[in-house]
Design an enzyme around this catalytic site. Structure first.
Site, PDB file in Angstrom:
ATOM      1  N   ASP A 141      70.364  86.178  68.928  1.00 10.93           N
ATOM      2  CA  ASP A 141      70.274  85.027  68.039  1.00 10.93           C
ATOM      3  C   ASP A 141      71.507  84.038  68.695  1.00 10.93           C
ATOM      4  OD1 ASP A 141      67.826  85.730  66.981  1.00 10.93           O
ATOM      5  OD2 ASP A 141      68.879  86.560  65.256  1.00 10.93           O
TER       6      ASP A 141
ATOM      7  N   HIS B 276      67.020  83.719  74.240  1.00  8.41           N
ATOM      8  CA  HIS B 276      66.984  83.800  72.704  1.00  8.41           C
ATOM      9  C   HIS B 276      65.924  84.874  72.371  1.00  8.41           C
ATOM     10  CE1 HIS B 276      67.377  82.389  68.787  1.00  8.41           C
ATOM     11  NE2 HIS B 276      67.772  81.055  69.260  1.00  8.41           N
TER      12      HIS B 276
END
Length: 580
Positions: A556, A552
């Site tokens: 995204d 992450h």
């Protein structure tokens, strides 16, 4: 003189091209110092000198091809310059009653006889990212004769098993590391007494004397009975190197003295790490490994024998270890390893393999550094199943093997990664490196443990080509025939736990990548399908739940999910001629 040989840089690598000379003729070079760069069909690497001295000859020019085992360069050692410095007429009158004919032949053989440093067989670089290896099996025992290029031991790395070949012809004098010990690249593995150095040595060095201790002083005193041969030198004159019978033990002692790394205790990296964890001073540990090297077991014994005193008296450890009250260290080590209450529970201590240790370290490091997140989609493989059946029927007619679902999913993933390059990347704090080709890692279950070979340029391959490449590299890995280069520079990985029945497949990211696709088993489920007239009905369909785990920090969740949805769309809309 000492030769620097072209090492084996991979199981299938038989030659290399000299790309750049890093040392010129006349330059000084140390043991382990790079003298040139060699390029193979798979990797570029530096070749390190196996002896300290001055580069006397470059056997090949830049751009020339060198076969494995050929001499790359010749290095003049300090000993080579010693004999010419001694006037030949002087020793003759003094040594006439004893050995008048001997001085000339002995002086000619002196450089080889005293080239103790040239007898080191070093741990080679077995891949760009490989920094160490574990000695798995010794193929030659102490006292065995070895030829240049002959395998003396097998070494296991986190990626491949390979044989280490001798760079010196002679007799194996010392195994500096025991089986199971970790050896850094460039560290000495073994000592070989050069054949030309032996001369009359067989009589002076019987088979039992090849074994030396880790104490240089003990090694120096070992050949003491042979000392009377030395007084033939003229008082006040400099000693003539190699003027008498070759001193086998002294040569080994000199090499061992050079291998002690300037007074540091000889210990494997694994032993040093364990000593740090347990608070043990390695200088207080007695080594039982090859050449007196300190092993993990030595550190564990030291910690269990002296749990409260980091620096006990020198004589005490032996007394504790030989005490009949505690003949084995298992009880103490059990208390140190297991939580309270497990002291009376039977157990079996299974040594952890090198692959398992490296996998554990890699997984923990990945979990600690990457921000793991997983997104999943269900994929209806009904249409693809029909396409696959058609292709396999055609392949069967031409005698080709059937295709599994893996190359189809791999092909769809590669196509999606080209549209979503942030997932085919490496994340660094200040930048994201987007790789311009998909080097696809395929997790393979092997008898040695989980391994991840790489299919290079997978985005350029068809389904059938991908299928052949995956089968080929997986077979080489399982058979132990893969090269270190087969594991290099992966940019994205597919894990296939579905092959053993898993119905869900979130995985741990294979650093330094930012994404891994988990492929579970295909399950037949009741599924809502749309008919040609637009009506919906319930049917039994082959469904797979693909899981994309990503970092992450780099990507995204929405972007990662869009990439996975693109994989699903390609799989569900597959035509017979798509991506062939």
């Amino acid at each position: 003189m000492a030769d620097v040989m072209m090492p084996r840089l991979g199981v299938s690598v038989t030659e290399g091209t000299v790309s750049t000379w890093l040392k010129e003729i006349g330059d000084e070079v140390a043991v382990g110092e790079a003298i040139c760069e060699v390029s193979t069909d798979k990797v570029d690497t530096e070749i390190e000198s196996t002896v300290a001295g001055i580069v006397a000859e470059q056997r090949y020019a830049e751009g020339e091809v060198v076969a494995v085992g050929e001499v790359l360069a010749v290095v003049t050692t300090d000993e080579d310059a010693a004999p010419p410095a001694v006037p030949t007429p002087e020793p003759a009158p003094v040594s006439t009653p004893v050995s008048t004919p001997a001085p000339e032949p002995a002086s000619e053989a002196a450089p080889a006889a005293d080239a103790g440093d040239a007898g080191r067989v070093l741990m080679p670089r077995l891949g760009v990212s490989v920094t160490e290896g574990t000695v798995s099996t010794w193929l030659k025992e102490i006292g065995d004769e070895v030829a240049v290029g002959e395998a003396i031991c097998e070494v296991s790395t986190d990626k491949v098993d390979t044989e280490i070949e001798s760079t010196v012809a002679g007799v194996l004098a010392q195994q500096l590391h025991a089986e199971g010990e970790v050896v850094l690249v460039g560290e000495p593995l073994a000592l070989v007494t050069p054949t030309g150095a032996v001369g009359a040595a067989p009589a002076a060095a019987p088979p039992g004397t090849e074994r030396v201790t880790a104490d240089p002083q003990a090694n120096a005193t070992a050949p003491a009975p042979a000392a009377p041969a030395a007084p033939a030198a003229v008082p006040g004159e400099p000693a003539v190197v190699g003027s008498g019978p070759f001193d086998h033990e002294a040569a080994i002692a000199r090499v061992l003295a050079g291998a002690t790394r300037s007074g540091r205790p000889a210990a494997s990296p694994a032993a040093r790490r364990l000593a740090t964890e347990l608070g043990v001073d390695v200088a207080q540990v007695t080594g039982t490994g090859g050449g007196g090297h300190i092993t993990r077991a030595d550190v564990q014994r030291r910690a269990s024998d002296w749990p409260e005193s980091p620096q006990p008296p020198v004589a005490a450890p032996a007394a504790v270890r030989t005490a009949p009250v505690r003949p084995v260290p298992e009880p103490a080590s059990t208390e140190a390893i297991f939580p309270p209450g497990y002291e009376d529970v039977p157990f079996e201590a299974v040594p952890t393999s090198r692959i398992r240790r490296v996998t554990a370290e890699h997984m923990v490091r990945s979990r600690r550094t990457a921000a793991h997140m997983t997104t999943e989609v269900d994929v209806d493989l009904g249409r693809l199943s029909e396409v696959r059946a058609t292709l396999n029927a055609q392949r069967q007619q031409s005698g080709q093997a059937k295709l599994s679902f893996l190359p189809f999913i791999a092909r769809a993933a590669c196509a999606a990664l080209l549209d979503h390059p942030d997932l085919n990347a490496t994340f660094e704090t200040e930048r994201l490196l987007r790789w311009r080709e998909v080097n696809l890692g395929i997790a393979v279950d092997t008898p040695r443990g989980l391994m991840v070979p790489v299919v290079r340029g997978a985005e350029r391959l068809t389904v059938e080509s991908l299928g052949r490449a995956i089968v080929d590299v997986a077979a080489r890995v399982r058979d132990g025939k893969a090269d270190p280069d087969d594991f290099r520079a992966g940019t994205f990985t597919i894990s296939n736990p579905g092959s053993v029945g898993a119905v869900s497949a979130p995985a741990i990211i294979n650093q330094p990548q930012v994404g891994i696709l988990g492929m579970p088993t295909i399950v037949r489920r009741p599924w809502v399908v749309r008919l040609a007239d637009g009506q919906e009905t319930i049917a039994i369909r082959p469904i797979i739940r693909l899981a994309l785990t990503f970092d992450h920090r780099a990507v995204d969740g929405a972007d990662a999910t869009r990439c996975l949805v693109a994989v699903r769309e390609r799989l569900e809309a597959w035509g017979v001629d798509d991506y062939r």
